[in-house]
Design a protein around this motif. Structure first.
Motif, PDB file in Angstrom:
ATOM      1  N   LEU A  24       5.596  36.926  21.329  1.00  0.00           N
ATOM      2  CA  LEU A  24       5.390  36.955  20.083  1.00  0.00           C
ATOM      3  C   LEU A  24       4.668  35.499  19.853  1.00  0.00           C
ATOM      4  O   LEU A  24       4.775  35.515  18.481  1.00  0.00           O
ATOM      5  N   GLY A  25       5.015  34.330  20.613  1.00  0.00           N
ATOM      6  CA  GLY A  25       4.692  33.212  20.716  1.00  0.00           C
ATOM      7  C   GLY A  25       5.782  32.597  19.817  1.00  0.00           C
ATOM      8  O   GLY A  25       5.651  31.645  18.735  1.00  0.00           O
ATOM      9  N   ILE A  88       1.442  27.268  11.836  1.00  0.00           N
ATOM     10  CA  ILE A  88       2.431  27.430  11.254  1.00  0.00           C
ATOM     11  C   ILE A  88       2.309  29.163  12.394  1.00  0.00           C
ATOM     12  O   ILE A  88       1.746  29.534  12.743  1.00  0.00           O
ATOM     13  N   ASN A  89       3.506  29.481  10.969  1.00  0.00           N
ATOM     14  CA  ASN A  89       4.385  30.323  11.426  1.00  0.00           C
ATOM     15  C   ASN A  89       5.222  30.895  10.594  1.00  0.00           C
ATOM     16  O   ASN A  89       6.018  30.841   9.748  1.00  0.00           O
ATOM     17  N   VAL A  90       3.857  32.470  10.608  1.00  0.00           N
ATOM     18  CA  VAL A  90       4.610  33.536   9.144  1.00  0.00           C
ATOM     19  C   VAL A  90       5.828  34.622   9.459  1.00  0.00           C
ATOM     20  O   VAL A  90       4.835  35.366  10.529  1.00  0.00           O
ATOM     21  N   GLU A  95       2.724  39.128  14.433  1.00  0.00           N
ATOM     22  CA  GLU A  95       1.301  39.312  15.085  1.00  0.00           C
ATOM     23  C   GLU A  95       0.543  38.725  14.943  1.00  0.00           C
ATOM     24  O   GLU A  95      -0.741  37.873  15.768  1.00  0.00           O
ATOM     25  N   PHE A  96       0.535  38.385  13.686  1.00  0.00           N
ATOM     26  CA  PHE A  96      -0.942  37.779  12.669  1.00  0.00           C
ATOM     27  C   PHE A  96      -0.963  35.845  12.760  1.00  0.00           C
ATOM     28  O   PHE A  96      -1.764  35.790  13.067  1.00  0.00           O
TER      29      PHE A  96
END
Length: 205
Positions: A24-25, A88-90, A95-96
């Motif tokens: 998932l990074g 940026i990490n939501v 995944e998006f």
């Protein structure tokens, strides 16, 4: 899977947890010195190649310091914006947010260079920036491929620009090319269809 709990607070991280988090990074490894040195040398080699190209093919730009400064500013701004976008990490949609590399404005750089300097130089810079984007996103080829396709489309779209309406049309063509490229690359990587449609439409446009 959607809604699946990966790990809770206070739990011991196993190898299985790490695999999921990396997929998932969400795990960022510290770059090693050799990796940093390699990136530095690669960037230096690319800059040298660009200068040699200008010296041989376009002496006017090579001899004009202002043009070289302009080229450098465009590259630095685009890469800086790209780095900020990738960071940026939501948390609600991991995944998006892992697809945000598609939003790096490679096409904008190509269009600017084509309009302000030279179309052939713009094509070369799109190729170089796409390669750098692939490296910047952890050697993920898909971002570089999409950036290259969008950038090439942008350069050709503004090559015969005569009116402001042509610039709007070029933006539409480039957005469409980005969306299609993201969708195709997603199919190659086996991304879920829902994520594929969302990312291609939202991020591409």
């Amino acid at each position: 899977k959607e809604g699946e709990k990966l790990i809770g607070e206070g739990e011991i991280i196993t190898e299985e947890h790490m695999v999921k988090l990396q997929a998932l990074g969400l795990v960022k490894e510290k770059p090693q010195f050799t990796s940093i040195l390699g990136v530095f040398l690669l960037v230096a080699m690319l800059i040298t190649a660009i200068l040699i190209y200008l010296y041989q093919q376009n002496r006017d730009i090579y001899k004009h310091a202002g043009h070289l400064y302009l080229l450098g500013i465009i590259v630095l701004v685009v890469m800086g914006v790209g780095k900020a976008i990738i960071a940026i990490n939501v948390t609600q949609w991991p995944e998006f947010s892992a697809q945000f590399g598609y939003m790096v404005p490679i096409a904008a750089a190509g269009m600017l260079i084509a309009l302000l300097l030279d179309s052939r130089l713009a094509l070369l810079m799109v190729a170089v920036l796409s390669l750098m984007l692939g490296i910047m996103t952890g050697n993920q080829l898909r971002f570089g491929v999409v950036g290259f396709i969008g950038g090439i489309t942008g350069v050709y779209s503004v090559s015969k620009l005569s009116q402001r309406s042509d610039l709007v049309r070029a933006g539409i063509y480039t957005s469409g090319a980005n969306a299609v490229a993201i969708f195709i690359v997603g199919l190659v990587n086996g991304s879920p269809l829902a994520l594929l449609i969302t990312s291609s439409l939202v991020l591409g446009l």
